[in-house]
Design an enzyme around this catalytic site. Structure first.
Site, mmCIF file in Angstrom:
data_model
loop_
_atom_site.group_PDB
_atom_site.id
_atom_site.type_symbol
_atom_site.label_atom_id
_atom_site.label_comp_id
_atom_site.label_asym_id
_atom_site.label_seq_id
_atom_site.Cartn_x
_atom_site.Cartn_y
_atom_site.Cartn_z
ATOM 1 N N ASP A 1 -2.983 -29.921 7.031
ATOM 2 C CA ASP A 1 -4.080 -30.716 7.591
ATOM 3 C C ASP A 1 -3.506 -31.899 8.389
ATOM 4 O OD1 ASP A 1 -6.701 -31.600 8.003
ATOM 5 O OD2 ASP A 1 -6.845 -32.600 6.048
ATOM 6 N N GLU B 1 -2.551 -33.293 13.958
ATOM 7 C CA GLU B 1 -2.758 -33.424 15.426
ATOM 8 C C GLU B 1 -1.659 -34.243 16.098
ATOM 9 O OE1 GLU B 1 -5.151 -33.774 13.060
ATOM 10 O OE2 GLU B 1 -5.786 -31.725 13.470
ATOM 11 N N ASP C 1 -13.628 -30.115 10.966
ATOM 12 C CA ASP C 1 -14.762 -30.750 10.272
ATOM 13 C C ASP C 1 -16.080 -30.532 11.004
ATOM 14 O OD1 ASP C 1 -12.797 -31.561 8.577
ATOM 15 O OD2 ASP C 1 -12.749 -33.639 9.286
HETATM 16 O O1 MIG Z 1 -9.350 -37.402 6.489
HETATM 17 O O2 MIG Z 1 -8.158 -33.667 2.905
HETATM 18 O O3 MIG Z 1 -10.368 -31.347 7.977
HETATM 19 O O4 MIG Z 1 -10.880 -30.072 5.546
HETATM 20 O O5 MIG Z 1 -11.076 -31.691 3.251
HETATM 21 C C1 MIG Z 1 -9.887 -36.177 6.075
HETATM 22 C C2 MIG Z 1 -9.452 -34.091 3.104
HETATM 23 C C3 MIG Z 1 -8.780 -35.260 5.652
HETATM 24 C C4 MIG Z 1 -9.712 -33.335 6.815
HETATM 25 C C5 MIG Z 1 -9.860 -31.847 6.762
HETATM 26 C C6 MIG Z 1 -10.761 -31.463 5.613
HETATM 27 C C7 MIG Z 1 -10.194 -32.006 4.313
HETATM 28 C C8 MIG Z 1 -10.026 -33.519 4.396
HETATM 29 N N1 MIG Z 1 -9.184 -33.857 5.553
#
Ligand code: MIG
Length: 754
Positions: free
Chosen positions: A387, A390, A458
């Site tokens: 996650d 980016e 999201d």
């Molecule tokens: O700042 O890990 O897109 O799927 O549940 C949010 C928490 C961070 C973004 C991801 C989402 C995930 C969430 N993350």
């Protein structure tokens, strides 16, 4: 600001397979990769060391060309590139001489500072598809897009950019097809005639070379095959990752994870995967476990395993600044983090507080990162969710002066997530022995399919987002990503029960089938929606499991040809205007034989466009001729799914997880049709890489309406089938009765007469 144009050709030479063309202002290099793929790269100043993250192929050796006073012409068996000398222009034709794509005669390629743009002629009626994870319509004509990988919570169905960069599109005009891949990781731009008087489309980037691959194959599927030949294809996913996946931010303790898993088994709702989002960690430190809430990870994983569940855990790139934390100490000691030019480590805030960010562009950093996964694999984790890559940091604006490898952030930002996924894949593959890891990433660049599945980030719990999600899946498929999921139910907000049910039914036909929700939202598991809805959700998940033999074979097809599992109708019906109609643009083929029409949760009937061919409704076997719009019933219990006449779909009995054998009967469903059809059936052990050594089971299932026969070719590969027996199930064959016959699934040729 100066405008610099590519200018007139002053000289050219060929060496080592590269045709180099010089003008006063710039240099162009032309390469041939295959008869249908020509690369053109134009630069004021080529960087000698500028490897591609996407391309895994080498150009061919020297090629022939013809020079005249006006042009240099390169001809392959499929394609002609005519290079105009004064001024320099690149114009592509089919071998038969039809114009596919040409530079805008007025502007061609030029620079404003380091920003390089190629202006091209826009054809009458020209449509554009592709660019991967982009909002808007299937046909991207009259739209404009930016590639700049972005953490985009609360994005809308119009937001741009989102998380991923795939600078590859396909143009459709005059009955012709072409593709263009701009392999450049800088911030890049695509404009499909949005504001140019319908005369010009353009693309380019903030820096780097105007480096593109032109694809001249006729047919969208062939262009996708060529693009994925160049940028790579996915490998077989672990079978368990095709089962139902249950996620949440976060299940807060091992007890909660186990309790949810147990509830699936108790209620006999099939499922394969549980997730741990960020709260499993100690203070959000990557590669740690929270000692209070997840005190014995191995014990939890053993219990999950005993219930036939696998676990996927999240990892973020940000490494907490904290002395005594292993990854922090090692990263500092070995100098593994991204830096400011003065050598200071870049610090940004994310979940753990102040963080440094691994420099995934360096091989030794990727090795180190990959090896650290033992903290997760030793207790038994098999899936790794990447996650925030980016990369995201609070403020979402990493300074442009930060360096990754020897490049500044803006030069390679769009590839950071891909390099993290690569490190995760390479590392976990190595430490898991012969087991296939499951890797999932949010940020990506062209070629990411070689390492990872993706999800679309999201989204929100609304009908508009459900439909958008399908368009994103369909569009990502054009750019080589086959293994894709969306957060079913919507990440943010709370879906209505009707939307949850509808979205789950669509999830059964989504390559990755995962239910996920933001922290603080209502619980989302299948039993949270009332008894009736639970039954509908359960039925749809069961349908997913019945389809596993078909789905696994469809993934095999992706590994071989690059064709995605979820396919926009524009792949096969590229010049059928109805396919691009906003009412029908979300429809897709799920594998070779199924057409799925997403329907909003508030509608119980829907207009569906059925393209060329004839069709049967899956739920009733009702027959429809194609090339018409039909209004069909769409209750929440029955998403409109149609089977192509002649369609072949191998299915199995319902199982509670992919680890269960079921009744051992492979049901080969066939829907009657006028044309012969065949389906490549593929199986392997579902967990290991033995298939690379020939340990698989493959055969062609054929339907021949003229000879009135169904057949299976003899088995290729050294593996046994998990199905001992075989049963043909016929649809639309009046009077033919084979339904009840169960035969031995022998490995030699099998033929039955109808
Ligand atoms: O700042 O890990 O897109 O799927 O549940 C949010 C928490 C961070 C973004 C991801 C989402 C995930 C969430 N993350």
């Amino acid at each position: 600001m100066n405008l610099e144009i590519a200018g007139n050709v002053q000289g050219f030479k060929q060496q080592d397979g590269i045709l180099t063309i010089k003008t006063a202002e710039a240099e162009a290099r032309v390469y041939i990769y295959s008869p249908t793929i020509i690369r053109v790269s134009i630069s004021k100043n080529f960087n000698p060391d500028d490897p591609s993250f996407a391309v895994i192929r080498q150009p061919l050796a020297d090629f022939d060309f013809d020079e005249s006073s006006a042009n240099i012409d390169i001809t392959t068996p499929a394609l002609k590139l005519s290079i105009q000398k004064s001024p320099l222009r690149f114009n592509f034709f089919t071998a038969a001489g039809s114009l596919l794509s040409e530079d805008d005669a007025r502007f061609g390629t030029n620079w404003q500072g380091e920003r390089v743009i190629c202006y091209r002629r826009l054809f009458e009626g020209e449509r554009f598809i592709g660019l991967g994870e982009k909002t808007g319509n299937l046909d991207r004509r009259s739209a404009t897009y930016v590639n700049w990988n972005t953490d985009a919570p609360n994005h809308t169905p119009e937001s741009d950019p989102l998380y991923k960069t795939f600078p590859f599109f396909i143009g459709l005009h005059s009955g012709l097809t072409y593709g263009l891949f701009l392999d450049n990781t800088h911030k890049s731009y695509f404009d499909f005639g949005a504001s140019t008087d319908e005369e010009t489309s353009w693309f380019g980037a903030d820096g780097g070379d105007l480096n593109y691959y032109f694809f001249g194959a006729q047919g969208v599927a062939k262009i996708i095959e060529d693009y994925t030949w160049l940028a790579g294809r996915m490998e077989m996913p672990p079978l368990w990752s095709l089962g139902y996946q249950q996620c949440r931010w976060s299940y807060m303790s091992a007890d909660e994870v186990l309790n949810i898993a147990q509830t699936f088994r108790k209620k006999q709702i099939p499922a394969d995967v549980m997730y741990c989002d960020i709260d499993y960690m100690d203070d959000f430190k990557i590669f740690t476990w929270n000692k209070k809430t997840f005190p014995k990870p191995k014990q939890m994983l053993d219990k999950l395993k005993a219930m036939d569940f696998r676990l996927v855990t999240i990892v973020d790139p940000g490494i907490k600044v904290e002395e005594g934390y292993k990854e922090y100490d090692e990263g500092i000691e070995q100098d593994y983090f991204a830096k400011y030019p003065d050598g200071e480590n870049y610090t940004g805030y994310v979940w753990p507080g102040r963080c440094h960010f691994p420099d995934f562009f360096r091989g030794e950093v990727r090795e180190w990162w990959g090896a650290a996964f033992t903290a997760l694999t030793q207790p038994g984790v098999e899936g790794f969710w990447n996650d925030m890559n980016e990369p995201a940091a609070w403020g979402q604006n990493i300074p442009w002066i930060v360096k990754f490898g020897d490049k500044f952030m803006p030069e390679v930002r769009n590839a950071y997530g891909m390099q993290m996924a690569r490190a995760t894949y390479d590392g976990t593959r190595k430490i898991m022995g012969n087991k296939r890891p499951f890797v999932l990433t949010r940020a990506a660049y062209s070629g990411t399919q070689r390492y990872s599945a993706v999800w679309t980030g999201d989204n929100t719990g609304t009908d508009a987002h459900m439909l958008l999600g399908q368009r994103l899946v369909n569009s990502l498929g054009i750019t080589g990503m086959s293994f894709i999921g969306v957060d079913i139910g919507g990440f943010s907000g709370n879906p209505t029960p009707e939307l949850m049910v509808r979205w789950n039914s669509l999830g059964a036909y989504t390559p990755m089938f995962r239910n996920h929700a933001i922290q603080g939202s209502k619980m989302r598991e299948p039993w949270e929606w009332g008894k009736n809805n639970e039954q509908i959700i359960k039925k749809d998940i069961e349908q997913r499991y019945k389809l596993l033999p078909y789905l696994y074979s469809s993934f095999y097809q992706s590994t071989q040809t690059g064709l995605p599992v979820s396919r926009t109708l524009a792949i096969e019906h590229s010049f059928d205007g109805n396919v691009f109609d906003e009412r029908f643009q979300n429809e897709f083929m799920f594998g070779d034989a199924m057409l799925v029409a997403p329907v909003e949760s508030t509608k119980l009937t829907e207009d569906v466009y059925l393209p060329r061919g004839s069709w049967y409704r899956l739920s009733s076997d009702k027959f429809y001729e194609g090339e018409q719009i039909v209004n069909v019933q769409a209750p929440l219990t029955d998403l409109p799914v149609f089977i192509k006449a002649g369609g072949i779909i191998p299915m199995q009995s319902v199982v509670q997880s992919t680890n269960e054998k079921g009744d051992g009967i492979l049901q080969v469903h066939v829907w009657n049709g006028r044309e012969a059809n065949s389906f490549i059936y593929y199986e392997d052990d579902g967990v290991s890489y033995d298939y690379e050594q020939g340990v698989y089971y493959k055969r062609v299932i054929s339907f021949n309406p003229i000879e009135k026969s169904l057949s299976l070719s003899s088995v290729e590969g050294s593996s046994k089938s998990r199905f001992m027996q075989l049963k043909f199930v016929l649809h639309g064959f009046d009077g033919v009765k084979l339904q009840e016959e169960i035969i031995e699934n022998k490995s030699g040729e099998i033929e039955v007469k109808l």
